[in-house]
Design a protein around this motif. Structure first.
Motif, PDB file in Angstrom:
ATOM      1  N   ASP A 220       0.848  -1.186   0.000  1.00 26.30           N
ATOM      2  CA  ASP A 220       0.000   0.000   0.000  1.00 26.30           C
ATOM      3  C   ASP A 220       0.894   1.250   0.000  1.00 26.30           C
ATOM      4  N   SER A 221       0.787   2.081  -1.021  1.00 22.02           N
ATOM      5  CA  SER A 221       1.634   3.269  -1.149  1.00 22.02           C
ATOM      6  C   SER A 221       0.881   4.565  -0.842  1.00 22.02           C
ATOM      7  N   THR A 222      -0.226   4.453  -0.086  1.00 22.41           N
ATOM      8  CA  THR A 222      -1.039   5.627   0.239  1.00 22.41           C
ATOM      9  C   THR A 222      -0.203   6.750   0.855  1.00 22.41           C
ATOM     10  N   HIS A 223       0.768   6.395   1.692  1.00 27.37           N
ATOM     11  CA  HIS A 223       1.564   7.391   2.407  1.00 27.37           C
ATOM     12  C   HIS A 223       2.946   7.606   1.789  1.00 27.37           C
ATOM     13  N   VAL A 224       3.092   7.262   0.512  1.00 29.89           N
ATOM     14  CA  VAL A 224       4.332   7.555  -0.213  1.00 29.89           C
ATOM     15  C   VAL A 224       4.116   8.837  -1.012  1.00 29.89           C
ATOM     16  N   LEU A 225       4.820   9.888  -0.635  1.00 34.75           N
ATOM     17  CA  LEU A 225       4.705  11.167  -1.321  1.00 34.75           C
ATOM     18  C   LEU A 225       5.606  11.203  -2.545  1.00 34.75           C
TER      19      LEU A 225
END
Length: 292
Positions: free
Chosen positions: A80-85
């Motif tokens: 899950d890359s939701t919190h990768v800016l």
């Protein structure tokens, strides 16, 4: 199924396999070269996904070809890359890695200062069963460990040098895992007495991973030692990160620290036994099957 958040360095590694470490001022030829995902947080998240858990990655990449490559790999590995800016105007962190036939690696990393200064929007309540952070992103580590502490969940720190830049985060961790270089940076030595000193200073459970040597653990009262699993080493790159991921997942599943250490040793032994080109991370069944 446990859900873990991993936060810290996300990078690309350009790995050269060489016959021997180069002599200064000479030209050398590599037998192979590979472009692979790297960075402690990315490797640990990949390990946790391979072990069958739900994992979320937090960190940043640049708006460039390396960032695109990494985000594609996150999707392929079901991270899950939701919190990768995605940060504009800076290059994604990258490393050159020299890998010798005995599996030893030498790493040269470059990352812009911007990758230590961005913030994370972490919603409440804390939606994870454990957190694993590294010292490469001190602000993010602090925010995530604060949230884990409020939720009463394990908060693990991968304490790689330089360690003291993440002192605030260290004070919130339930478990701190030093590398040999990290413990030396923090205490000035890397042995059982140094680990005891770190555990007493920090007031929490600490351990130091030492490659093919045993893992030393200390809870401030007593030392415990867990032997490494003997294995034919092909590639040590990312082995410590796999160890951290497996250890954190084991804690999230309610295992005692010593059992989590032994399971992490097994997972790391599988990682080092595979060539650098392999993207097959150890599964839980494979790790359970290792005799230790």
């Amino acid at each position: 199924m446990p859900r873990i958040i991993c936060a810290g360095l996300i990078a690309v590694d350009l790995v050269f396999e060489v016959a021997q470490y180069p002599t200064a001022g000479t030209k050398n030829r590599a037998s192979t070269a590979h472009l692979i995902p790297g960075g402690g947080a990315m490797n640990a998240a990949s390990a946790i996904a391979g072990l069958g858990a739900d994992v979320c990655l937090a960190g940043a990449v640049g708006r460039d070809e390396f960032g695109t490559f990494l985000r594609k790999k996150m999707d392929e590995r079901q991270i899950d890359s939701t919190h990768v800016l995605v940060l504009p105007g800076v290059r994604t962190p990258s490393s050159t890695v020299l890998l010798t036939p005995n599996g030893d690696r030498t790493i040269i990393n470059h990352r812009d200062q911007a990758f230590s200064a961005f913030d994370i929007n972490l919603p409440e309540p804390f939606g994870f069963d454990a957190a694993l952070v590294d010292t490469r992103w001190p602000d993010g580590a602090l925010r995530i460990l604060e949230a884990a502490q409020r939720a009463g969940k394990p908060g693990v720190v991968d304490a790689e040098a330089p360690v003291k830049i993440a002192s605030e985060a260290l004070g919130l961790a339930t478990h701190i895992i030093f590398s040999e270089q990290g413990l030396t940076d923090y205490i000035g030595a890397c042995d059982a007495l140094a680990l005891k000193a770190a555990a007493l200073r920090l007031g929490t459970w600490c351990a130091v991973t030492r490659g093919a040597s045993s893992v030393l653990c200390h809870d401030g009262r007593m030392k415990i030692e867990a032997p490494a699993v003997p294995v034919n080493v092909q590639n040590t790159l990312g082995a410590g990160d796999v160890w951290h991921g497996a250890f954190t997942l084991a804690l999230a599943r309610g295992r005692r620290e010593i059992d989590a250490v032994k399971w992490a040793n097994a997972a790391a032994s599988l990682k080092v036994s595979r060539p650098v080109r392999s993207e097959h991370f150890p599964t839980a069944a494979e790790t359970d099957a290792v005799k230790r």
